[in-house]
Design an enzyme around this catalytic site. Structure first.
Site, PDB file in Angstrom:
ATOM      1  CE  LYS A   1       3.153  -5.866   3.881  1.00 24.79           C
ATOM      2  NZ  LYS A   1       2.735  -4.922   4.834  1.00 24.79           N
TER       3      LYS A   1
ATOM      4  CG  ASP B   1      -0.373  -0.068   2.506  1.00 20.18           C
ATOM      5  OD1 ASP B   1       1.025  -0.163   2.605  1.00 20.18           O
ATOM      6  OD2 ASP B   1      -1.069  -0.182   3.573  1.00 20.18           O
ATOM      7  CB  SER B   2       4.613   1.591   0.072  1.00 21.05           C
ATOM      8  OG  SER B   2       4.918   0.380  -0.756  1.00 21.05           O
TER       9      SER B   2
ATOM     10  CD  GLU C   1       7.204  -0.298   8.213  1.00 20.51           C
ATOM     11  OE1 GLU C   1       6.550  -0.854   7.602  1.00 20.51           O
ATOM     12  OE2 GLU C   1       7.554   0.933   7.786  1.00 20.51           O
TER      13      GLU C   1
ATOM     14  CG  ASP D   1       0.305  -4.101   1.913  1.00 18.57           C
ATOM     15  OD1 ASP D   1       0.242  -4.965   3.092  1.00 18.57           O
ATOM     16  OD2 ASP D   1       1.104  -3.223   1.900  1.00 18.57           O
TER      17      ASP D   1
END
Ligand code: KIV
Length: 296
Positions: free
Chosen positions: A126, A57-58, A195, A96
């Site tokens: 994910k 989703d980045s 992360e 994602d």
């Protein structure tokens, strides 16, 4: 057929699978993951032997101009995932799950994760979160959909976490993350992104579970590493967090090429004859009036 490997005979067998990813941890082989959002990038990553491609989703921050991943929709990720799937990669493709696409209920998660596989062509999903998503992960895995977990800094919860801050800095908070990781493993996840946590915390998590950990800003002891492709290629001058190593300056490459193109257009240097098409001499003569067109 003699001398040819099974993978040569059956190309599908050469593809990276969740089974192979899990085996890489037991064999002590580091796992390489990068994000991609389009067909040519995914082809390059696959040709370079990247094990897993995350359609993150980045994409919201990297390509769509958003300031966070919160506005990214399920349709956005499916659209980009389908482009990556069209690259026919050897790399395992993970879609994602974006903000609020899986937390409402197990049914919502099942339907939306199913769409990620059916419409997006992903082979796994994910899911961000700790203890709060364990039941959801379990339901999704039970439905036959492989899940990668994601703990530590979970960008979809930045408002709740109070910004992009390193997580698990104290022994107590590190232990909470270790417990979350164990529950996510027990729920059936095949791997886990960690992360933005201290090296020691990531090491403790990695040693506590049997599924591979994939770190970003989590030090060298994870079983694999992930970076956002356009960050590590240097597309953004002003994004330089400590964990990011820039392997190229693609912004400079693009900028130099565009300036050169603009200069050549303005100077009349581009296009020249080598970039242009010619008429047959006779047609050109007719066009410019040196001979009359034949009348019927
Ligand atoms: O969306 C993304 O790219 C991610 C990675 C940073 C792990 O979640």
């Amino acid at each position: 057929m003699l001398g040819r490997s099974l993978a040569d005979r059956y190309p599908a067998m050469a593809r990276v699978t969740t089974y192979k990813i899990r085996r890489m941890k037991s064999k002590g082989k580091k796992i390489v993951m990068l994000t991609a959002y389009d067909t040519p990038s995914a082809q390059i990553l696959s040709e370079c032997g990247v094990d897993m491609i995350l359609v993150g989703d980045s994409v919201g921050n990297s390509l769509l101009g958003y300031e966070s991943t919160i506005p990214v929709t399920l349709d956005d990720v499916i659209h980009h995932c389908a482009a990556v799937a069209r690259a026919k990669t050897k790399s395992l493709i993970i879609g994602d799950m974006p903000f609020m696409s899986y937390k409402v209920s197990a049914e919502q998660a099942l339907q939306n994760c199913g769409r990620m596989l059916q419409e997006g062509g992903a082979e796994a999903v994910k899911i961000e979160g700790g203890g709060n998503v364990v039941d959801i992960i379990s339901a999704v895995v039970d439905a036959g959909i492989p899940v990668m977990g994601h703990i530590g800094l979970t960008p979809q919860s930045i408002y709740e976490l109070g910004g992009y801050r390193v997580q698990g800095r104290t022994a107590d908070s590190a232990e909470v993350l270790v417990e979350q990781a164990k529950r996510i493993e027990a729920a059936g996840a095949f791997s886990l992104v960690i992360e933005l946590v201290p090296t020691e915390t990531a090491k403790a998590i990695t040693e506590a579970i049997n599924i591979p950990t994939i770190g970003i800003g989590a030090g060298p002891h994870c079983d694999g590493q992930v970076l956002v492709l356009w960050d590590m290629l240097g597309l953004f001058e002003d994004f330089a967090p400590k964990f990011l190593k820039k392997y190229a300056n693609i912004r400079q490459v693009i900028s130099d090429a565009v300036k050169q193109y603009a200069k050549e257009v303005r100077d009349g240097e581009f296009p020249n004859d080598s970039h242009s098409f010619e008429m047959a001499e006779e047609e050109s003569g007719r066009l410019y009036g040196r001979s009359k067109p034949n009348e019927p």
